[in-house]
Design an enzyme around this catalytic site. Structure first.
Site, PDB file in Angstrom:
ATOM      1  N   GLU A   7       1.559   1.341  -5.066  1.00  0.00           N
ATOM      2  CA  GLU A   7       2.982   0.980  -5.095  1.00  0.00           C
ATOM      3  C   GLU A   7       3.265  -0.126  -6.117  1.00  0.00           C
ATOM      4  O   GLU A   7       4.275  -0.086  -6.818  1.00  0.00           O
ATOM      5  CB  GLU A   7       3.434   0.576  -3.681  1.00  0.00           C
ATOM      6  CG  GLU A   7       3.414   1.770  -2.734  1.00  0.00           C
ATOM      7  CD  GLU A   7       3.523   1.422  -1.259  1.00  0.00           C
ATOM      8  OE1 GLU A   7       3.661   0.221  -0.916  1.00  0.00           O
ATOM      9  OE2 GLU A   7       3.477   2.354  -0.426  1.00  0.00           O
ATOM     10  N   TYR A  34       7.591   7.610  -1.764  1.00  0.00           N
ATOM     11  CA  TYR A  34       7.487   8.143  -0.404  1.00  0.00           C
ATOM     12  C   TYR A  34       6.811   9.518  -0.363  1.00  0.00           C
ATOM     13  O   TYR A  34       7.041  10.284   0.574  1.00  0.00           O
ATOM     14  CB  TYR A  34       8.881   8.215   0.228  1.00  0.00           C
ATOM     15  CG  TYR A  34       9.385   6.867   0.736  1.00  0.00           C
ATOM     16  CD1 TYR A  34       8.620   6.110   1.634  1.00  0.00           C
ATOM     17  CD2 TYR A  34      10.613   6.368   0.347  1.00  0.00           C
ATOM     18  CE1 TYR A  34       9.081   4.880   2.111  1.00  0.00           C
ATOM     19  CE2 TYR A  34      11.082   5.144   0.827  1.00  0.00           C
ATOM     20  CZ  TYR A  34      10.304   4.413   1.708  1.00  0.00           C
ATOM     21  OH  TYR A  34      10.760   3.201   2.192  1.00  0.00           O
ATOM     22  N   HIS A  61      10.512  -2.831   3.195  1.00  0.00           N
ATOM     23  CA  HIS A  61       9.284  -2.040   3.081  1.00  0.00           C
ATOM     24  C   HIS A  61       8.112  -2.974   2.819  1.00  0.00           C
ATOM     25  O   HIS A  61       8.267  -3.962   2.095  1.00  0.00           O
ATOM     26  CB  HIS A  61       9.390  -1.048   1.908  1.00  0.00           C
ATOM     27  CG  HIS A  61       8.070  -0.439   1.538  1.00  0.00           C
ATOM     28  ND1 HIS A  61       7.569   0.677   2.171  1.00  0.00           N
ATOM     29  CD2 HIS A  61       7.118  -0.824   0.644  1.00  0.00           C
ATOM     30  CE1 HIS A  61       6.374   0.966   1.665  1.00  0.00           C
ATOM     31  NE2 HIS A  61       6.072   0.076   0.742  1.00  0.00           N
ATOM     32  N   LYS A  86      15.171  -3.375   1.146  1.00  0.00           N
ATOM     33  CA  LYS A  86      15.820  -2.084   0.944  1.00  0.00           C
ATOM     34  C   LYS A  86      17.339  -2.270   0.766  1.00  0.00           C
ATOM     35  O   LYS A  86      17.873  -3.363   1.011  1.00  0.00           O
ATOM     36  CB  LYS A  86      15.501  -1.179   2.145  1.00  0.00           C
ATOM     37  CG  LYS A  86      14.004  -0.805   2.255  1.00  0.00           C
ATOM     38  CD  LYS A  86      13.759   0.089   3.459  1.00  0.00           C
ATOM     39  CE  LYS A  86      12.313   0.544   3.546  1.00  0.00           C
ATOM     40  NZ  LYS A  86      12.099   1.443   4.720  1.00  0.00           N
ATOM     41  N   ASN A  89      15.901   0.217   8.138  1.00  0.00           N
ATOM     42  CA  ASN A  89      14.953  -0.797   8.635  1.00  0.00           C
ATOM     43  C   ASN A  89      14.664  -1.939   7.655  1.00  0.00           C
ATOM     44  O   ASN A  89      13.619  -2.595   7.732  1.00  0.00           O
ATOM     45  CB  ASN A  89      13.692  -0.143   9.200  1.00  0.00           C
ATOM     46  CG  ASN A  89      12.896   0.612   8.158  1.00  0.00           C
ATOM     47  OD1 ASN A  89      13.259   0.633   6.982  1.00  0.00           O
ATOM     48  ND2 ASN A  89      11.805   1.222   8.581  1.00  0.00           N
TER      49      ASN A  89
HETATM   50  P1  DAT Z   1       6.851   2.092   7.313  1.00  0.00           P
HETATM   51  O1  DAT Z   1       8.094   1.858   6.476  1.00  0.00           O
HETATM   52  O2  DAT Z   1       6.817   1.197   8.518  1.00  0.00           O
HETATM   53  O3  DAT Z   1       5.580   2.039   6.506  1.00  0.00           O
HETATM   54  P2  DAT Z   1       6.528   4.981   7.347  1.00  0.00           P
HETATM   55  O4  DAT Z   1       5.712   4.829   6.100  1.00  0.00           O
HETATM   56  O5  DAT Z   1       5.953   5.761   8.464  1.00  0.00           O
HETATM   57  O6  DAT Z   1       6.985   3.567   7.921  1.00  0.00           O
HETATM   58  O7  DAT Z   1       7.925   5.660   6.976  1.00  0.00           O
HETATM   59  C1  DAT Z   1       8.599   5.304   5.790  1.00  0.00           C
HETATM   60  C2  DAT Z   1      10.059   5.166   6.102  1.00  0.00           C
HETATM   61  O8  DAT Z   1      10.584   6.423   6.527  1.00  0.00           O
HETATM   62  C3  DAT Z   1      10.381   4.206   7.257  1.00  0.00           C
HETATM   63  O9  DAT Z   1      10.467   2.878   6.811  1.00  0.00           O
HETATM   64  C4  DAT Z   1      11.675   4.732   7.758  1.00  0.00           C
HETATM   65  C5  DAT Z   1      11.566   6.226   7.547  1.00  0.00           C
HETATM   66  N1  DAT Z   1      11.118   6.909   8.776  1.00  0.00           N
HETATM   67  C6  DAT Z   1       9.884   6.884   9.303  1.00  0.00           C
HETATM   68  N2  DAT Z   1       9.811   7.608  10.420  1.00  0.00           N
HETATM   69  C7  DAT Z   1      11.059   8.110  10.597  1.00  0.00           C
HETATM   70  C8  DAT Z   1      11.656   8.939  11.582  1.00  0.00           C
HETATM   71  N3  DAT Z   1      10.957   9.414  12.611  1.00  0.00           N
HETATM   72  N4  DAT Z   1      12.974   9.242  11.442  1.00  0.00           N
HETATM   73  C9  DAT Z   1      13.702   8.774  10.419  1.00  0.00           C
HETATM   74  N5  DAT Z   1      13.197   7.993   9.447  1.00  0.00           N
HETATM   75  C10 DAT Z   1      11.891   7.659   9.548  1.00  0.00           C
HETATM   76 MG    MG Z   2       4.810   3.295   5.071  1.00  0.00          MG
END
Ligand code: DAT
Ligand code: MG
Length: 151
Positions: free
Chosen positions: A126, A49, A115, A9, A112
């Site tokens: 994706e 997303y 991805h 990212k 974070n």
């Molecule tokens: P991942 O990236 O581990 O698959 P995800 O698909 O649940 O996680 O979420 C996509 C992204 O959105 C994640 O990398 C960071 C952001 N995100 C997820 N939960 C969040 C939260 N509670 N607050 C802020 N950003 C969040």
């Molecule tokens: Mg995810």
């Protein structure tokens, strides 16, 4: 062989962690079959997303992912989806285990670093969003017999 979509990212790129991510993927024995640096357009970000579009953090997430260049990859290997999720660690870096990419390099869920697809179905979706089939390179590695028992 399974394929997964991985993306360093914008924060990972800015912090000089492209090599770190690639190193961990390669040394695990996984094979990189596509890779490119790109800037994600808003539309692609929203599509990527889409599952989060009702979440309160959606617009911040789209801004973040479009804020600078990313490095997108297709990674191949046995159980690649699960194996890469394990290398990446929990979504919130504050909770991710040490030894994972997020656990070693991050502090904030909104920064974070990397991805990785969460299922075979999302991986397929994706990969098709980010790569054309001609951008994915099929090649053999002579080392594979030392990585897999039955190859
Ligand atoms: P991942 O990236 O581990 O698959 P995800 O698909 O649940 O996680 O979420 C996509 C992204 O959105 C994640 O990398 C960071 C952001 N995100 C997820 N939960 C969040 C939260 N509670 N607050 C802020 N950003 C969040
Ligand atoms: Mg995810």
């Amino acid at each position: 062989m399974e394929r997964t979509f991985v993306m360093v990212k914008p924060d990972g790129v800015q912090r000089g962690l492209i090599g770190e991510a690639v190193r961990r993927i390669e040394r695990k024995g996984l094979k990189i079959v596509a890779m490119k640096m790109m800037k994600i357009e808003k539309e692609l970000a929203e599509n990527h997303y889409a599952e989060h579009k009702e979440k309160p953090f959606f617009s911040a997430l789209v801004s973040y992912i479009t804020s600078g260049p990313v490095v997108a990859m297709v990674v191949e290997g046995r159980n690649a989806v699960k194996v890469v999720r394990t290398l990446v660690g929990a979504t919130n870096p504050a909770e991710a285990n040490p030894g994972t990419i997020r656990g070693d390099f991050g502090l904030d869920v909104g920064r974070n670093i990397i991805h990785a697809s969460d299922s075979i179905e999302s991986a397929e979706r994706e990969i098709n969003l980010f790569f054309t089939s001609s951008e994915i390179v099929e090649y053999d590695r002579s080392i594979d017999g030392w990585i897999y028992e039955d190859i």
